[in-house]
Design a protein around this motif. Structure first.
Motif, PDB file in Angstrom:
ATOM      1  N   LEU A  48       0.685  -1.387   0.048  1.00 34.78           N
ATOM      2  CA  LEU A  48      -0.024   0.021   0.077  1.00 34.78           C
ATOM      3  C   LEU A  48       0.782   1.211  -0.094  1.00 34.78           C
ATOM      4  CD1 LEU A  48      -2.882   0.986   0.372  1.00 34.78           C
ATOM      5  CD2 LEU A  48      -2.771   0.982   2.509  1.00 34.78           C
ATOM      6  N   HIS A  49       0.739   2.313  -0.964  1.00 42.03           N
ATOM      7  CA  HIS A  49       1.398   3.240  -1.126  1.00 42.03           C
ATOM      8  C   HIS A  49       0.336   4.481  -1.086  1.00 42.03           C
ATOM      9  CE1 HIS A  49       5.464   1.621  -3.352  1.00 42.03           C
ATOM     10  NE2 HIS A  49       4.851   0.736  -2.403  1.00 42.03           N
ATOM     11  N   VAL A  50       0.729   5.737  -0.387  1.00 42.04           N
ATOM     12  CA  VAL A  50       0.047   6.640  -0.324  1.00 42.04           C
ATOM     13  C   VAL A  50       0.459   7.885  -0.546  1.00 42.04           C
ATOM     14  CG1 VAL A  50      -1.321   8.055   1.532  1.00 42.04           C
ATOM     15  CG2 VAL A  50      -1.151   5.443   1.750  1.00 42.04           C
ATOM     16  N   GLU A  51      -0.127   8.778  -1.215  1.00 46.75           N
ATOM     17  CA  GLU A  51       0.376  10.184  -1.764  1.00 46.75           C
ATOM     18  C   GLU A  51      -0.435  11.323  -0.908  1.00 46.75           C
ATOM     19  OE1 GLU A  51       1.200  13.077  -5.548  1.00 46.75           O
ATOM     20  OE2 GLU A  51      -0.421  11.665  -5.604  1.00 46.75           O
ATOM     21  N   ILE A  52       0.241  12.121  -0.294  1.00 47.17           N
ATOM     22  CA  ILE A  52      -0.540  13.263   0.307  1.00 47.17           C
ATOM     23  C   ILE A  52      -0.322  14.416  -0.295  1.00 47.17           C
ATOM     24  CG2 ILE A  52      -0.576  14.519   2.803  1.00 47.17           C
ATOM     25  CD1 ILE A  52       1.140  12.252   3.744  1.00 47.17           C
ATOM     26  N   GLY A  53      -1.566  14.879  -0.838  1.00 48.06           N
ATOM     27  CA  GLY A  53      -1.643  16.005  -1.736  1.00 48.06           C
ATOM     28  C   GLY A  53      -1.454  15.564  -3.057  1.00 48.06           C
ATOM     29  N   LEU A  66       5.126   6.440   1.504  1.00 49.28           N
ATOM     30  CA  LEU A  66       4.643   7.628   1.369  1.00 49.28           C
ATOM     31  C   LEU A  66       5.129   8.473   0.681  1.00 49.28           C
ATOM     32  CD1 LEU A  66       3.994   8.496   5.209  1.00 49.28           C
ATOM     33  CD2 LEU A  66       2.055   8.027   3.621  1.00 49.28           C
ATOM     34  N   TYR A  67       4.266   9.155  -0.186  1.00 46.11           N
ATOM     35  CA  TYR A  67       4.862  10.261  -1.126  1.00 46.11           C
ATOM     36  C   TYR A  67       4.492  11.671  -0.718  1.00 46.11           C
ATOM     37  CZ  TYR A  67       5.559   6.076  -4.162  1.00 46.11           C
ATOM     38  OH  TYR A  67       5.923   4.933  -4.598  1.00 46.11           O
ATOM     39  N   LEU A  68       5.365  12.518  -0.677  1.00 47.82           N
ATOM     40  CA  LEU A  68       5.193  14.136  -0.442  1.00 47.82           C
ATOM     41  C   LEU A  68       5.605  14.704  -1.829  1.00 47.82           C
ATOM     42  CD1 LEU A  68       6.651  14.399   3.191  1.00 47.82           C
ATOM     43  CD2 LEU A  68       4.314  13.625   2.491  1.00 47.82           C
ATOM     44  N   ASN A  69       4.929  15.071  -2.690  1.00 46.38           N
ATOM     45  CA  ASN A  69       5.059  15.705  -3.977  1.00 46.38           C
ATOM     46  C   ASN A  69       4.663  17.091  -3.935  1.00 46.38           C
ATOM     47  OD1 ASN A  69       6.131  13.355  -5.027  1.00 46.38           O
ATOM     48  ND2 ASN A  69       3.999  12.721  -5.696  1.00 46.38           N
ATOM     49  N   PHE A  70       5.688  18.103  -4.126  1.00 47.78           N
ATOM     50  CA  PHE A  70       5.669  19.333  -4.228  1.00 47.78           C
ATOM     51  C   PHE A  70       4.496  20.100  -3.164  1.00 47.78           C
ATOM     52  CE2 PHE A  70       7.357  17.731  -8.012  1.00 47.78           C
ATOM     53  CZ  PHE A  70       8.076  18.481  -8.344  1.00 47.78           C
ATOM     54  N   SER A  71       4.833  19.551  -1.947  1.00 47.68           N
ATOM     55  CA  SER A  71       4.047  20.067  -0.745  1.00 47.68           C
ATOM     56  C   SER A  71       4.150  21.751  -0.651  1.00 47.68           C
ATOM     57  CB  SER A  71       4.525  19.411   0.525  1.00 47.68           C
ATOM     58  OG  SER A  71       4.239  18.113   0.096  1.00 47.68           O
ATOM     59  N   ASP A  72       3.212  22.413  -0.178  1.00 48.22           N
ATOM     60  CA  ASP A  72       3.281  23.782   0.340  1.00 48.22           C
ATOM     61  C   ASP A  72       4.452  23.822   1.133  1.00 48.22           C
ATOM     62  OD1 ASP A  72       3.114  26.264   1.130  1.00 48.22           O
ATOM     63  OD2 ASP A  72       0.844  26.043   1.011  1.00 48.22           O
ATOM     64  N   PRO A  73       5.428  24.932   0.788  1.00 46.43           N
ATOM     65  CA  PRO A  73       6.693  24.912   1.464  1.00 46.43           C
ATOM     66  C   PRO A  73       6.612  25.793   2.984  1.00 46.43           C
ATOM     67  CG  PRO A  73       6.739  26.610  -0.242  1.00 46.43           C
ATOM     68  CD  PRO A  73       5.440  25.397  -0.466  1.00 46.43           C
ATOM     69  N   TRP A  74       5.414  26.751   3.013  1.00 51.18           N
ATOM     70  CA  TRP A  74       5.140  27.555   3.951  1.00 51.18           C
ATOM     71  C   TRP A  74       6.541  28.000   4.484  1.00 51.18           C
ATOM     72  CZ3 TRP A  74       0.300  28.334   5.240  1.00 51.18           C
ATOM     73  CH2 TRP A  74      -0.788  27.299   4.909  1.00 51.18           C
ATOM     74  N   PRO A  75       6.985  28.962   3.777  1.00 43.05           N
ATOM     75  CA  PRO A  75       8.108  29.606   3.974  1.00 43.05           C
ATOM     76  C   PRO A  75       8.352  30.395   5.175  1.00 43.05           C
ATOM     77  CG  PRO A  75       6.833  30.653   2.167  1.00 43.05           C
ATOM     78  CD  PRO A  75       6.194  29.500   2.684  1.00 43.05           C
ATOM     79  N   LYS A  76       7.266  30.889   5.728  1.00 42.77           N
ATOM     80  CA  LYS A  76       7.532  31.887   6.749  1.00 42.77           C
ATOM     81  C   LYS A  76       7.625  31.021   8.066  1.00 42.77           C
ATOM     82  CE  LYS A  76       4.605  35.564   5.152  1.00 42.77           C
ATOM     83  NZ  LYS A  76       3.501  36.241   5.203  1.00 42.77           N
ATOM     84  N   THR A  77       8.631  31.472   9.165  1.00 40.39           N
ATOM     85  CA  THR A  77       9.220  30.676  10.035  1.00 40.39           C
ATOM     86  C   THR A  77       7.853  30.397  11.103  1.00 40.39           C
ATOM     87  OG1 THR A  77      11.197  31.656  10.017  1.00 40.39           O
ATOM     88  CG2 THR A  77      10.574  30.656  12.249  1.00 40.39           C
TER      89      THR A  77
END
Length: 212
Positions: A41-46, A112-123
């Motif tokens: 079982l493989h899961v992609e988030i987003g 699990l795959y995390l592809n081009f997730s939101d970087p949320w650049p602010k600290t």
């Protein structure tokens, strides 16, 4: 970019329940029942518009894939891509993956795959990054021993942050690609974002990590 509301989305998702899992939390610990065959079982988030999950399903018929996408107006496009591609080993979930432990049992997921997730650049938004330690704790719980996380991004700062986060969590880095498309990986399935950024000459970063 503002997403256009699609009033027909609810009906479309309900009508395609051979791909869309309507009550995903009911499948915790028994996700294999959602598929025709019992397989890893493989899961992609987003999953975004679904190019990656549809392509992976077609390329790897011996694996079961779940794509999670919270935005209804986006997931309908992903479902269409899965239907057009035709793999029977892909299921889509329209939910917010705040805590994957609500959806998956301990040791239930292989990859699990995390592809081009939101970087949320602010600290101040660090806790929202999908490689922040509270997310890693979730991943560790649902992944089988030896389970893998694959991260792809065009954002160098997120990539560097993630490698540090993985290291602090005691994870083992198995692969690091600083320019994925120059490596010539014949098995790489691109996302829509990946195609767009790579066409502009932007390096694509990828790493694979496991929990020790």
């Amino acid at each position: 970019m503002r997403l256009r509301h699609k009033p027909w989305a609810d009906d479309f998702l309900a009508e395609n329940d051979q791909v869309v899992v309507q009550y995903p939390f009911d499948y915790k610990s028994k996700w294999q029942e959602a598929f025709q065959r019992k397989q890893p079982l493989h899961v992609e988030i987003g999953s975004g518009k679904g190019q990656f999950i549809a392509g992976m399903g077609k390329q790897h018929p011996d694996i079961n894939f779940i794509g999670i996408e919270r935005v209804k107006s986006v997931i309908v496009g992903a479902v269409k891509k899965v239907l057009d591609a035709g793999p029977e080993n892909v299921r889509m979930v329209n939910e917010n993956a705040r805590d994957l432990r609500d959806m998956f049992a301990e040791n239930e997921v292989d990859h699990l795959y995390l592809n081009f997730s939101d970087p949320w650049p602010k600290t101040r938004h660090e806790k929202r990054r999908l490689t922040y330690h509270t997310f890693l704790e979730q991943y560790k719980d649902i992944l089988k021993p030896g389970g893998v996380i694959t991260l792809k991004t065009d954002n160098k700062k997120l990539f560097e942050y993630s490698l540090i986060s993985f290291s602090k969590f005691g994870m083992e880095v198995e692969e690091v690609e600083l320019d994925l498309h120059q490596s010539g990986d014949p098995w790489n399935v691109e996302t829509e974002y990946e195609e767009k950024f790579a066409a502009k000459g932007q390096p694509i970063y990828r790493c694979r990590v496991t929990f020790v």
